[in-house]
Design a protein around this motif. Sequence first.
Motif, mmCIF file in Angstrom:
data_model
loop_
_atom_site.group_PDB
_atom_site.id
_atom_site.type_symbol
_atom_site.label_atom_id
_atom_site.label_comp_id
_atom_site.label_asym_id
_atom_site.label_seq_id
_atom_site.Cartn_x
_atom_site.Cartn_y
_atom_site.Cartn_z
ATOM 1 N N GLU A 122 0.825 -1.205 0.000
ATOM 2 C CA GLU A 122 0.000 0.000 0.000
ATOM 3 C C GLU A 122 0.858 1.254 0.000
ATOM 4 O OE1 GLU A 122 -0.380 -2.561 1.896
ATOM 5 O OE2 GLU A 122 -2.430 -3.327 1.659
ATOM 6 N N LEU A 123 1.973 1.189 0.724
ATOM 7 C CA LEU A 123 2.866 2.348 0.805
ATOM 8 C C LEU A 123 3.476 2.657 -0.557
ATOM 9 C CD1 LEU A 123 3.713 4.145 3.212
ATOM 10 C CD2 LEU A 123 5.807 2.809 3.354
ATOM 11 N N LEU A 124 3.881 1.608 -1.276
ATOM 12 C CA LEU A 124 4.493 1.793 -2.595
ATOM 13 C C LEU A 124 3.471 2.214 -3.648
ATOM 14 C CD1 LEU A 124 6.837 -1.338 -2.602
ATOM 15 C CD2 LEU A 124 7.512 1.050 -2.270
ATOM 16 N N HIS A 125 2.207 1.957 -3.378
ATOM 17 C CA HIS A 125 1.138 2.289 -4.323
ATOM 18 C C HIS A 125 0.603 3.698 -4.097
ATOM 19 C CE1 HIS A 125 -2.199 1.575 -7.059
ATOM 20 N NE2 HIS A 125 -1.665 0.417 -7.353
ATOM 21 N N ALA A 126 1.002 4.323 -2.998
ATOM 22 C CA ALA A 126 0.464 5.626 -2.633
ATOM 23 C C ALA A 126 1.007 6.733 -3.532
ATOM 24 C CB ALA A 126 0.798 5.932 -1.177
ATOM 25 N N GLU A 127 0.215 7.776 -3.686
ATOM 26 C CA GLU A 127 0.613 8.924 -4.502
ATOM 27 C C GLU A 127 1.870 9.580 -3.955
ATOM 28 O OE1 GLU A 127 0.485 11.244 -7.756
ATOM 29 O OE2 GLU A 127 -0.936 9.644 -7.302
ATOM 30 N N ASP A 155 4.857 -6.552 -4.263
ATOM 31 C CA ASP A 155 5.474 -5.222 -4.261
ATOM 32 C C ASP A 155 6.117 -4.868 -5.599
ATOM 33 O OD1 ASP A 155 4.790 -5.831 -1.685
ATOM 34 O OD2 ASP A 155 6.659 -5.167 -0.780
ATOM 35 N N SER A 156 6.814 -5.830 -6.204
ATOM 36 C CA SER A 156 7.510 -5.562 -7.470
ATOM 37 C C SER A 156 6.527 -5.209 -8.578
ATOM 38 C CB SER A 156 8.341 -6.780 -7.891
ATOM 39 O OG SER A 156 9.416 -6.963 -7.017
ATOM 40 N N LEU A 157 5.360 -5.836 -8.571
ATOM 41 C CA LEU A 157 4.357 -5.542 -9.594
ATOM 42 C C LEU A 157 3.809 -4.137 -9.420
ATOM 43 C CD1 LEU A 157 2.454 -8.952 -9.660
ATOM 44 C CD2 LEU A 157 4.342 -8.182 -11.115
ATOM 45 N N VAL A 158 3.688 -3.700 -8.174
ATOM 46 C CA VAL A 158 3.268 -2.319 -7.903
ATOM 47 C C VAL A 158 4.313 -1.339 -8.417
ATOM 48 C CG1 VAL A 158 2.744 -0.647 -6.088
ATOM 49 C CG2 VAL A 158 1.887 -2.990 -5.892
ATOM 50 N N VAL A 163 8.017 2.658 -13.242
ATOM 51 C CA VAL A 163 9.378 2.841 -13.755
ATOM 52 C C VAL A 163 9.381 2.754 -15.278
ATOM 53 C CG1 VAL A 163 10.467 1.945 -11.648
ATOM 54 C CG2 VAL A 163 9.862 0.369 -13.506
ATOM 55 N N ASP A 164 10.525 3.131 -15.859
ATOM 56 C CA ASP A 164 10.649 3.129 -17.319
ATOM 57 C C ASP A 164 11.034 1.759 -17.868
ATOM 58 O OD1 ASP A 164 10.170 5.904 -17.313
ATOM 59 O OD2 ASP A 164 12.295 6.310 -16.958
ATOM 60 N N GLY A 165 11.697 0.941 -17.050
ATOM 61 C CA GLY A 165 12.135 -0.361 -17.534
ATOM 62 C C GLY A 165 12.322 -1.346 -16.404
ATOM 63 N N VAL A 166 12.152 -2.644 -16.710
ATOM 64 C CA VAL A 166 12.289 -3.717 -15.719
ATOM 65 C C VAL A 166 13.276 -4.760 -16.229
ATOM 66 C CG1 VAL A 166 11.105 -5.564 -14.481
ATOM 67 C CG2 VAL A 166 9.923 -3.395 -14.891
ATOM 68 N N LEU A 167 14.220 -5.159 -15.374
ATOM 69 C CA LEU A 167 15.152 -6.243 -15.674
ATOM 70 C C LEU A 167 14.874 -7.405 -14.731
ATOM 71 C CD1 LEU A 167 18.586 -4.439 -16.174
ATOM 72 C CD2 LEU A 167 17.264 -5.638 -17.917
ATOM 73 N N LEU A 168 14.756 -8.605 -15.294
ATOM 74 C CA LEU A 168 14.513 -9.799 -14.497
ATOM 75 C C LEU A 168 15.814 -10.593 -14.377
ATOM 76 C CD1 LEU A 168 12.399 -11.675 -13.114
ATOM 77 C CD2 LEU A 168 12.150 -12.810 -15.335
ATOM 78 N N VAL A 169 16.281 -10.764 -13.154
ATOM 79 C CA VAL A 169 17.517 -11.512 -12.901
ATOM 80 C C VAL A 169 17.198 -12.996 -12.804
ATOM 81 C CG1 VAL A 169 19.427 -11.887 -11.291
ATOM 82 C CG2 VAL A 169 18.616 -9.560 -11.753
ATOM 83 N N VAL A 170 17.960 -13.795 -13.545
ATOM 84 C CA VAL A 170 17.788 -15.252 -13.568
ATOM 85 C C VAL A 170 19.081 -15.897 -13.089
ATOM 86 C CG1 VAL A 170 17.396 -17.256 -15.051
ATOM 87 C CG2 VAL A 170 16.143 -15.121 -15.477
ATOM 88 N N ARG A 171 18.996 -16.758 -12.104
ATOM 89 C CA ARG A 171 20.204 -17.418 -11.583
ATOM 90 C C ARG A 171 20.438 -18.735 -12.299
ATOM 91 N NH1 ARG A 171 22.437 -17.987 -5.415
ATOM 92 N NH2 ARG A 171 24.142 -19.402 -5.893
#
Length: 207
Positions: A122-127, A155-158, A163-171
């Motif tokens: 909720e905090l990350l979704h707030a204005e 949280d990450s989906l929120v 953001v302008d871009g998302v990088l997914l780290v794969v181990r």
Amino acid sequence: YIAEHPRSSVAEAVRSLRTNILFMGTTRKLSTLLITSSNPAEGKSTVSMCLAISMASSGARVLLIEGDLRRPRLGESLALPPNTGLTHSLATGQPIDKHIQPTGIENLDVLVAGAIPPNPSELLHAEQFRDVLQSCEDAYDHVIVDSPPILAVTDSLVLANQVDGVLLVVRSGRTTRHAIGGALRQLESVNAPLMGTVLNFRDERSG
């Protein structure tokens, strides 16, 4: 590590990642980047820090934001003073620049998570958080957000929508195809601006 060993293979790999991102930035806005993974312990925080250091070493002003408000560790690992950070700014209404701290690396500052809140999503979704992110974007050339794993919490989906871009780290050797598929489906469900994946912990001796 890469700050102390700029000629290492790890540093070279991170420079290659930085170059790819900068080239992508010539055709689309990439001021804010989210680094995430499917599950814990896949190296997203290490990738976030290394990429931030590499970008700062090229002369850009960079801010690394600890977006994991549930299990924050960045402040402790960097030996930064407690009782400050993102959640403190949001709770008190203080300007975010009062909570941004230098890392000791030229051109690189950090905004740690701060105290663990009862309602991270909720905090990350707030204005108010959107305003904080915009203020950071105005003050820095690049803002890198280290976020929680996608399959663990929402949280990450929120954050991915902000953001302008998302990088997914794969181990390598650990992240399963099922986990990658699940993470990609969730990112697609929120129309996240996915840029690609980063293969981490690759054994160069293995085929």
